[in-house]
Design a protein around this motif. Sequence first.
Motif, short mmCIF file in Angstrom:
data_model
loop_
_atom_site.label_atom_id
_atom_site.label_comp_id
_atom_site.label_asym_id
_atom_site.label_seq_id
_atom_site.Cartn_x
_atom_site.Cartn_y
_atom_site.Cartn_z
N UNK A 162 0.85 -1.19 0.00
CA UNK A 162 0.00 0.00 0.00
C UNK A 162 0.88 1.24 0.00
N UNK A 163 0.87 1.98 -1.10
CA UNK A 163 1.71 3.17 -1.24
C UNK A 163 0.89 4.46 -1.13
N UNK A 164 -0.34 4.37 -0.66
CA UNK A 164 -1.22 5.54 -0.62
C UNK A 164 -0.71 6.65 0.28
N UNK A 165 0.14 6.33 1.26
CA UNK A 165 0.67 7.36 2.16
C UNK A 165 2.09 7.78 1.80
N UNK A 166 2.59 7.33 0.64
CA UNK A 166 3.90 7.80 0.19
C UNK A 166 3.76 9.21 -0.36
N UNK A 167 4.71 10.05 -0.01
CA UNK A 167 4.72 11.42 -0.52
C UNK A 167 5.73 11.60 -1.66
N UNK A 168 6.59 10.58 -1.86
CA UNK A 168 7.62 10.64 -2.89
C UNK A 168 8.11 9.24 -3.16
N UNK A 169 8.46 8.97 -4.41
CA UNK A 169 9.05 7.69 -4.79
C UNK A 169 9.96 7.93 -5.98
N UNK A 170 11.27 7.69 -5.80
CA UNK A 170 12.20 7.88 -6.92
C UNK A 170 12.41 6.56 -7.65
N UNK A 171 13.32 6.56 -8.61
CA UNK A 171 13.53 5.36 -9.42
C UNK A 171 14.03 4.18 -8.59
N UNK A 172 14.80 4.43 -7.54
CA UNK A 172 15.25 3.31 -6.69
C UNK A 172 14.07 2.73 -5.91
N UNK A 173 13.11 3.56 -5.57
CA UNK A 173 11.90 3.07 -4.91
C UNK A 173 11.05 2.24 -5.84
N UNK A 174 10.92 2.69 -7.07
CA UNK A 174 10.17 1.92 -8.06
C UNK A 174 10.86 0.58 -8.29
N UNK A 175 12.18 0.59 -8.37
CA UNK A 175 12.92 -0.66 -8.53
C UNK A 175 12.69 -1.58 -7.34
N UNK A 176 12.64 -1.04 -6.13
CA UNK A 176 12.38 -1.87 -4.94
C UNK A 176 11.00 -2.51 -5.01
N UNK A 177 10.01 -1.78 -5.51
CA UNK A 177 8.66 -2.34 -5.65
C UNK A 177 8.63 -3.43 -6.71
N UNK A 178 9.34 -3.22 -7.81
CA UNK A 178 9.44 -4.25 -8.85
C UNK A 178 10.16 -5.49 -8.33
N UNK A 179 11.22 -5.29 -7.55
CA UNK A 179 11.96 -6.40 -6.96
C UNK A 179 11.07 -7.17 -5.98
N UNK A 180 10.29 -6.44 -5.20
CA UNK A 180 9.37 -7.08 -4.25
C UNK A 180 8.36 -7.94 -4.99
N UNK A 181 7.82 -7.41 -6.09
CA UNK A 181 6.85 -8.17 -6.88
C UNK A 181 7.50 -9.44 -7.45
N UNK A 182 8.71 -9.32 -7.95
CA UNK A 182 9.41 -10.48 -8.50
C UNK A 182 9.69 -11.53 -7.42
N UNK A 183 10.11 -11.07 -6.25
CA UNK A 183 10.41 -11.99 -5.14
C UNK A 183 9.14 -12.73 -4.71
N UNK A 184 8.03 -12.01 -4.66
CA UNK A 184 6.77 -12.64 -4.28
C UNK A 184 6.35 -13.67 -5.32
#
Length: 100
Positions: free
Chosen positions: A46-68
């Motif tokens: 749930x990213x609804x309370x994020x105020x900022x997300x840079x490219x490393x954050x997007x990569x972390x979310x993609x990595x999390x999805x792949x790991x799952x």
Amino acid sequence: MRIVRYDGPGLVRLAFHGELDLATVGLVDHGVTAALAGAPGRLVLDVSALTFCDSSGIDALLTARSAAEARGVACQVTGPRGIVRRSMAATGVLDLLTAG
């Protein structure tokens, strides 16, 4: 950034608050690893309370999805809005991350 974890039947929801950037991506990795250790059927980021997300954050979310997915766990990012949504859309990953 801080992460709040909610557990339900077959589900782990990690709610991210604050800024997701190079300085905080380790928290995402740690939170996702801990969540997947319990072998849930579904992981919601749930990213609804994020105020900022840079490219490393997007990569972390993609990595999390792949790991799952590698563990047979469905993973979905929910609630992107504002600059976070625009960043995901601009990088072409909005639909991939939010698909359920």
